[in-house]
Design an enzyme around this catalytic site. Sequence first.
Site, PDB file in Angstrom:
ATOM      1  N   SER A 112     108.115   3.766   7.048  1.00 30.23           N
ATOM      2  CA  SER A 112     109.023   2.614   6.917  1.00 30.23           C
ATOM      3  C   SER A 112     108.722   1.940   5.576  1.00 30.23           C
ATOM      4  CB  SER A 112     108.812   1.624   8.074  1.00 30.23           C
ATOM      5  OG  SER A 112     109.193   2.195   9.288  1.00 30.23           O
ATOM      6  N   LYS A 187     116.511   1.999   8.382  1.00 22.55           N
ATOM      7  CA  LYS A 187     115.313   1.641   9.144  1.00 22.55           C
ATOM      8  C   LYS A 187     114.978   0.165   8.929  1.00 22.55           C
ATOM      9  CE  LYS A 187     111.685   1.883  11.719  1.00 22.55           C
ATOM     10  NZ  LYS A 187     110.511   2.730  11.527  1.00 22.55           N
ATOM     11  N   LYS A 255     105.972  -6.590   7.380  1.00 25.51           N
ATOM     12  CA  LYS A 255     106.262  -5.821   6.178  1.00 25.51           C
ATOM     13  C   LYS A 255     107.689  -5.295   6.187  1.00 25.51           C
ATOM     14  CE  LYS A 255     105.465  -1.645   6.359  1.00 25.51           C
ATOM     15  NZ  LYS A 255     106.202  -0.415   6.736  1.00 25.51           N
TER      16      LYS A 255
END
Length: 302
Positions: A112, A187, A255
């Site tokens: 990711s 994503k 994040k």
Amino acid sequence: MPGSAANHNRAGNAMTKERIGFIGLGAMGLPMARNLLKNGYPLAVAVNRNRKPVDELVRLGAVELASTDEVIAGSDVICTILPADAEMESVLLTERALAGVRPGQTLIEMTSGTPSMMKRVAKEWQARGAQVLDAPVSGGTVGAEQGTLTVMAGGDPGVLERVRPVLDAMARKIYRVGEIGSGKAIKAINQMLAAIHMMAAAEAVALAEKLGIDPSILKEVIGASSGSSWMMANKLDGLLKEQFEPGFKLSLMKKDIRIAVSEAGSDLRLDLAKFVLDAYEQASARYGELDFSAISMRIRED
């Protein structure tokens, strides 16, 4: 003891399936690697910080090589699922790593990370003749264990079809979402929504507890109503019991939300995403190593 790329080559020659190198044996990567072994793929791994997952996979039939650079050099298909951009760069873009990249290889990059880092990696690997698929996954650790992940694949359709059997060993649903970078982009959008939905579910559960609503009734009725969500359906029990073993760490979710907000730049306001990012940033100091559902603890803080 670590083996060698040559040993991995011999293991691969004994089987018809391509030799897979797997890098990133965390909460998601370890069960994904297990599923590749269960499906008969010759697998090579290398120790990073934690010996435990390497030892487990070796017991199941994997070959341990001395470094991630050797894994790259000795594999036909390399699967990587790393914490963030920094690890993508340090594992995939060093001179030693790139020296092992050759025509005929395929990189399936499942981190990711940001679209821009994905494009950097693809440019360098493709310049050396390798094929690249940008293929982050969703479905959590349960999906990783059960082999029911969703893959969001960006890249050439022919590359996707070539490695589809490898992905089938780990995933139930595979979507091509566009070119390189598109996988990372969608994503980030998914993670932004997941973080928002998690906070909404946590607040709903806290309010239901305060108002004396039976949790089983809450789950059934909301699940059949317009307020239903995956988070409410799958995280309710953990929220009620305050069970926050990761899963997907809150620090990693922070994040991922930051990636989404950053990609919006100054063109979009994304007020809700920015609010949720601030909440996760505040919670990260105390709960960063717990499952991201631990954001619910923030509701009860003084």
